[in-house]
Scaffold this active site. Structure first.
Site, mmCIF file in Angstrom:
data_model
loop_
_atom_site.group_PDB
_atom_site.id
_atom_site.type_symbol
_atom_site.label_atom_id
_atom_site.label_comp_id
_atom_site.label_asym_id
_atom_site.label_seq_id
_atom_site.Cartn_x
_atom_site.Cartn_y
_atom_site.Cartn_z
ATOM 1 N N ASP A 1 -11.441 2.344 4.021
ATOM 2 C CA ASP A 1 -11.767 0.913 3.982
ATOM 3 C C ASP A 1 -13.278 0.685 3.864
ATOM 4 O O ASP A 1 -13.714 -0.426 3.543
ATOM 5 C CB ASP A 1 -11.313 0.230 5.279
ATOM 6 C CG ASP A 1 -9.882 -0.266 5.228
ATOM 7 O OD1 ASP A 1 -9.465 -0.741 4.163
ATOM 8 O OD2 ASP A 1 -9.192 -0.182 6.267
ATOM 9 N N LYS B 1 0.838 -1.208 0.000
ATOM 10 C CA LYS B 1 0.000 0.000 0.000
ATOM 11 C C LYS B 1 0.870 1.255 0.000
ATOM 12 O O LYS B 1 0.590 2.216 -0.714
ATOM 13 C CB LYS B 1 -0.943 -0.023 1.214
ATOM 14 C CG LYS B 1 -1.998 -1.109 1.104
ATOM 15 C CD LYS B 1 -2.824 -1.304 2.361
ATOM 16 C CE LYS B 1 -3.757 -2.500 2.173
ATOM 17 N NZ LYS B 1 -4.657 -2.727 3.304
ATOM 18 N N GLN C 1 -4.857 -1.414 9.681
ATOM 19 C CA GLN C 1 -4.747 -2.753 9.100
ATOM 20 C C GLN C 1 -5.281 -3.810 10.072
ATOM 21 O O GLN C 1 -4.928 -3.830 11.240
ATOM 22 C CB GLN C 1 -3.273 -3.040 8.740
ATOM 23 C CG GLN C 1 -3.037 -4.316 7.958
ATOM 24 C CD GLN C 1 -3.553 -4.267 6.516
ATOM 25 O OE1 GLN C 1 -3.724 -3.208 5.924
ATOM 26 N NE2 GLN C 1 -3.820 -5.424 5.958
HETATM 27 N N1 L34 Z 1 -7.933 -2.414 7.277
HETATM 28 N N2 L34 Z 1 -7.236 -4.557 6.778
HETATM 29 C C1 L34 Z 1 -7.707 -3.367 6.366
HETATM 30 N N3 L34 Z 1 -7.975 -3.095 5.057
HETATM 31 C C2 L34 Z 1 -7.754 -4.042 4.120
HETATM 32 O O1 L34 Z 1 -8.049 -3.781 2.847
HETATM 33 C C3 L34 Z 1 -7.226 -5.279 4.513
HETATM 34 N N4 L34 Z 1 -6.912 -6.271 3.605
HETATM 35 C C4 L34 Z 1 -7.136 -7.665 3.998
HETATM 36 C C5 L34 Z 1 -6.436 -7.877 5.339
HETATM 37 N N5 L34 Z 1 -6.611 -6.766 6.256
HETATM 38 C C6 L34 Z 1 -7.002 -5.527 5.870
HETATM 39 C C7 L34 Z 1 -5.896 -6.221 2.704
HETATM 40 O O2 L34 Z 1 -5.306 -5.187 2.426
HETATM 41 C C8 L34 Z 1 -6.470 -8.420 2.866
HETATM 42 N N6 L34 Z 1 -5.666 -7.438 2.160
HETATM 43 C C9 L34 Z 1 -4.766 -7.736 1.121
HETATM 44 C C10 L34 Z 1 -4.159 -6.750 0.359
HETATM 45 C C11 L34 Z 1 -3.257 -7.053 -0.640
HETATM 46 C C12 L34 Z 1 -2.960 -8.356 -0.911
HETATM 47 C C13 L34 Z 1 -3.547 -9.359 -0.179
HETATM 48 C C14 L34 Z 1 -4.451 -9.042 0.838
HETATM 49 C C15 L34 Z 1 -1.945 -8.666 -1.985
HETATM 50 O O3 L34 Z 1 -1.380 -7.772 -2.565
HETATM 51 N N7 L34 Z 1 -1.678 -9.949 -2.261
HETATM 52 C C16 L34 Z 1 -0.711 -10.365 -3.248
HETATM 53 C C17 L34 Z 1 0.246 -11.385 -2.647
HETATM 54 C C18 L34 Z 1 1.047 -10.845 -1.523
HETATM 55 C C19 L34 Z 1 1.860 -11.930 -0.830
HETATM 56 O O4 L34 Z 1 2.795 -12.452 -1.427
HETATM 57 O O5 L34 Z 1 1.515 -12.245 0.316
HETATM 58 C C20 L34 Z 1 -1.419 -11.020 -4.438
HETATM 59 O O6 L34 Z 1 -0.846 -11.023 -5.518
HETATM 60 O O7 L34 Z 1 -2.530 -11.519 -4.239
#
Ligand code: L34
Length: 250
Positions: A84, A17, A61
């Site tokens: 959010d 982010k 988060q």
């Molecule tokens: N307050 N908490 C708040 N806001 C959110 O919007 C989130 N979320 C969830 C968890 N807690 C939160 C996220 O940001 C899940 N989440 C989130 C964001 C980004 C990714 C996964 C979950 C992401 O970029 N995933 C990558 C892989 C990253 C890795 O290697 O772990 C992908 O390509 O899916």
């Protein structure tokens, strides 16, 4: 961005982010607090950020450490800065269908469906999972686009019978590779919200990709699917928050 404790997954997401903000020229600051932080201390920080005119959006988060009540923290965030869309005021607006902020993950799913040219109106939409963050708002967003929406969960009887009817299937259960190809209708559009880290560090979704791929017309991968869209939608909400907070316009 506020992050409490040292959950490794949260660290990765918050870093992504921050990077996205930097790439877009959005000013961001990270408040990384130790796991020993009290609820009172966190509430105080949120209040400070609420009152800072140069901060348009606040993101705490999740998950938070067990001794902190997440609901109390979410309630403390100024709804106008709630990028959010977790605050009950924003949740309520989504229910009514007149909203400024859309929760980032369900918004990302909608964007993926729209960009793929899939029309939701009249389609059988099945959401597996009923969390406040994904399942429930996802069902509402699909309903606003005139989908016929079914929400399934851990107490659902004969899940396969339900998922098999889905033209659009959104998996947000948090169980690794639980949705297998035999549970999916031929030609369905499958969106995998799952983010499960296996013991060998491998990241898998809630859908068993190899078997599902053979049946679907379109499917999102994990990683590289909904996750990056979540971050993109957060950026969109943040720009929106800046406009609303500075000008009062929408
Ligand atoms: N307050 N908490 C708040 N806001 C959110 O919007 C989130 N979320 C969830 C968890 N807690 C939160 C996220 O940001 C899940 N989440 C989130 C964001 C980004 C990714 C996964 C979950 C992401 O970029 N995933 C990558 C892989 C990253 C890795 O290697 O772990 C992908 O390509 O899916």
């Amino acid at each position: 961005m506020v992050i409490v404790g040292d959950d490794p997954a949260s660290r990765i997401y918050v870093n992504s982010k921050k990077k996205a903000c930097a790439e877009l020229g959005i000013y961001s600051e990270e408040h990384a607090l130790p796991v020993s932080t009290t609820e009172e201390e966190l509430l105080k920080l949120v209040e400070e950020l609420n009152n800072k005119s140069d901060i348009s959006g606040i993101l705490v988060q999740l998950p938070l450490p067990e001794h902190i009540n997440e609901e109390n923290i979410i309630l403390a965030i100024d709804p106008k800065k709630d990028v959010d869309a977790f605050h009950p005021v924003n949740v309520g607006k989504i229910m009514v269908g007149n909203y400024d902020f859309v929760p980032c993950t369900p918004a990302g799913v909608m964007e993926l469906i729209a960009e793929s040219g899939v029309d939701i109106a009249g389609k059988e939409c099945v959401v597996v999972g009923r969390s406040n963050i994904v399942g429930k708002p996802q069902a509402m967003l699909l309903l606003h686009k005139n989908g016929t929406v079914t929400v399934c969960h851990s107490k659902t009887k004969d899940l396969k019978e339900k998922t098999k009817k889905a033209d659009i299937l959104v998996a947000a259960v948090g169980v690794p590779e639980m949705i297998t190809g035999d549970m999916i209708k031929e030609g369905a559009v499958v969106i995998d919200v799952g983010m499960n880290r296996l013991a060998d560090k491998k990241l898998v979704g809630d859908v068993h990709f190899e078997s599902a791929e053979k049946v679907v017309s379109a499917i999102t991968p994990v990683p590289g699917g909904v996750g990056p869209m979540t971050i993109a939608m957060l950026m969109k909400n943040t720009v929106k928050a800046a406009v609303i907070n500075r000008t009062g316009l929408k």
